[in-house]
Design a protein around this motif. Structure first.
Motif, mmCIF file in Angstrom:
data_model
loop_
_atom_site.group_PDB
_atom_site.id
_atom_site.type_symbol
_atom_site.label_atom_id
_atom_site.label_comp_id
_atom_site.label_asym_id
_atom_site.label_seq_id
_atom_site.Cartn_x
_atom_site.Cartn_y
_atom_site.Cartn_z
ATOM 1 N N ASP A 59 46.099 31.479 6.248
ATOM 2 C CA ASP A 59 45.909 32.374 7.384
ATOM 3 C C ASP A 59 46.041 31.588 8.689
ATOM 4 O O ASP A 59 45.141 30.858 9.077
ATOM 5 C CB ASP A 59 44.520 33.031 7.292
ATOM 6 C CG ASP A 59 44.340 34.147 8.300
ATOM 7 O OD1 ASP A 59 44.807 33.988 9.444
ATOM 8 O OD2 ASP A 59 43.731 35.173 7.952
ATOM 9 N N GLU A 115 43.358 31.802 11.452
ATOM 10 C CA GLU A 115 42.205 30.929 11.237
ATOM 11 C C GLU A 115 42.544 29.484 11.584
ATOM 12 O O GLU A 115 41.741 28.780 12.222
ATOM 13 C CB GLU A 115 41.732 31.032 9.789
ATOM 14 C CG GLU A 115 41.232 32.410 9.406
ATOM 15 C CD GLU A 115 40.560 32.434 8.050
ATOM 16 O OE1 GLU A 115 40.167 31.369 7.559
ATOM 17 O OE2 GLU A 115 40.426 33.530 7.481
ATOM 18 N N LEU A 126 50.345 33.378 6.633
ATOM 19 C CA LEU A 126 50.169 34.684 6.008
ATOM 20 C C LEU A 126 50.883 35.789 6.772
ATOM 21 O O LEU A 126 51.367 36.754 6.188
ATOM 22 C CB LEU A 126 48.663 34.985 5.926
ATOM 23 C CG LEU A 126 48.206 36.247 5.221
ATOM 24 C CD1 LEU A 126 48.587 36.209 3.740
ATOM 25 C CD2 LEU A 126 46.695 36.415 5.367
ATOM 26 N N TYR A 127 50.981 35.648 8.098
ATOM 27 C CA TYR A 127 51.591 36.684 8.941
ATOM 28 C C TYR A 127 53.005 36.316 9.377
ATOM 29 O O TYR A 127 53.555 36.929 10.292
ATOM 30 C CB TYR A 127 50.704 36.940 10.161
ATOM 31 C CG TYR A 127 49.271 37.205 9.774
ATOM 32 C CD1 TYR A 127 48.891 38.385 9.133
ATOM 33 C CD2 TYR A 127 48.282 36.237 9.990
ATOM 34 C CE1 TYR A 127 47.587 38.612 8.741
ATOM 35 C CE2 TYR A 127 46.971 36.460 9.609
ATOM 36 C CZ TYR A 127 46.631 37.641 8.984
ATOM 37 O OH TYR A 127 45.330 37.851 8.593
ATOM 38 N N GLY A 168 43.350 33.113 3.021
ATOM 39 C CA GLY A 168 44.719 33.534 2.737
ATOM 40 C C GLY A 168 44.870 33.619 1.234
ATOM 41 O O GLY A 168 44.953 32.583 0.580
ATOM 42 N N PRO A 215 39.038 35.770 9.088
ATOM 43 C CA PRO A 215 39.605 35.457 10.406
ATOM 44 C C PRO A 215 38.739 35.890 11.579
ATOM 45 O O PRO A 215 38.715 35.227 12.608
ATOM 46 C CB PRO A 215 40.960 36.177 10.397
ATOM 47 C CG PRO A 215 40.938 37.093 9.233
ATOM 48 C CD PRO A 215 39.975 36.543 8.256
#
Length: 205
Positions: free
Chosen positions: A21, A24, A55-56, A82, A165
């Motif tokens: 993530d 984070e 992750l994004y 994640g 997050p």
């Protein structure tokens, strides 16, 4: 002459690889660097990489491969959440050896979100530790060990955990409070315009 508080600046490792993530990761990095700490992003994939894809879908540059700094003696190791990344890191041999060495040295370990579930569950040392994690996994943790707080610190096991997050800013500030001091944590919290309860009883003037 070195000022006394400067001796407490931390040497920090954040373990990353694809699907970690990145919200984070960037939040942790930024807040620790506000505390003038050294932060290194360590990739734990099978090959050496210059970046990971979060992750994004955002690419984030890394500093080194985890095994290259196995004996660095970090004051703190953080593992962000994640889903796939958390499962991979919990079962990855390189990560296991790195974390075991860190735990053996009785240093603080910070786990967030799904990593707070997968890594803790995969390490015998933490079987009786008190923790929180992503709410998705609360039903898999013994009620004796689960705390539904946004951030939970187990002093006996030197483990600090958060839910995901939305809680990593609090996680980072709590670590600064524990490892540096409350005044530093409060000063950073003030600059970030956080909730009043995150000033640790030291309200800004």
């Amino acid at each position: 002459m070195i000022e006394p508080e400067l001796k407490k600046r931390l040497n920090i490792a954040i373990i990353v690889s694809d699907y970690a993530d990145e919200l984070e990761v960037i939040t942790l990095c930024s807040i620790f660097r506000l505390a003038k700490s050294s932060v290194k992003l360590l990739h734990n994939g099978p090959t050496k990489r210059e970046s990971f894809t979060g992750l994004y879908g955002n690419k984030v540059q890394v500093d080194s491969h985890l095994l290259e700094l196995l004996n660095e003696g970090f004051d703190l190791v953080c593992v962000p959440g994640g889903g796939f990344f958390s499962e991979y890191t919990a079962s990855n041999i390189a990560s296991q050896e790195f974390l075991k060495q860190h735990i053996y040295e009785k240093k603080l370990l910070a786990l967030s979100g799904s990593s707070a579930y997968f890594i803790k569950s995969n390490m015998d040392y933490f079987k009786s530790a008190i923790s929180t994690c992503s709410p998705c996994f609360w039903d898999k943790i013994s009620t004796n060990n689960l705390r539904k707080k946004r951030v939970t610190y187990d002093k006996i096991h030197n483990l600090i955990t958060s839910q995901g997050p939305g809680t990593v800013m609090e996680l980072a500030l709590e670590i600064i409070k524990l490892k540096i001091n409350k005044i530093e944590a409060s000063k950073i919290a003030d600059n970030l315009i956080v909730w009043p309860n995150m000033h640790y009883g030291i309200m800004p003037k």
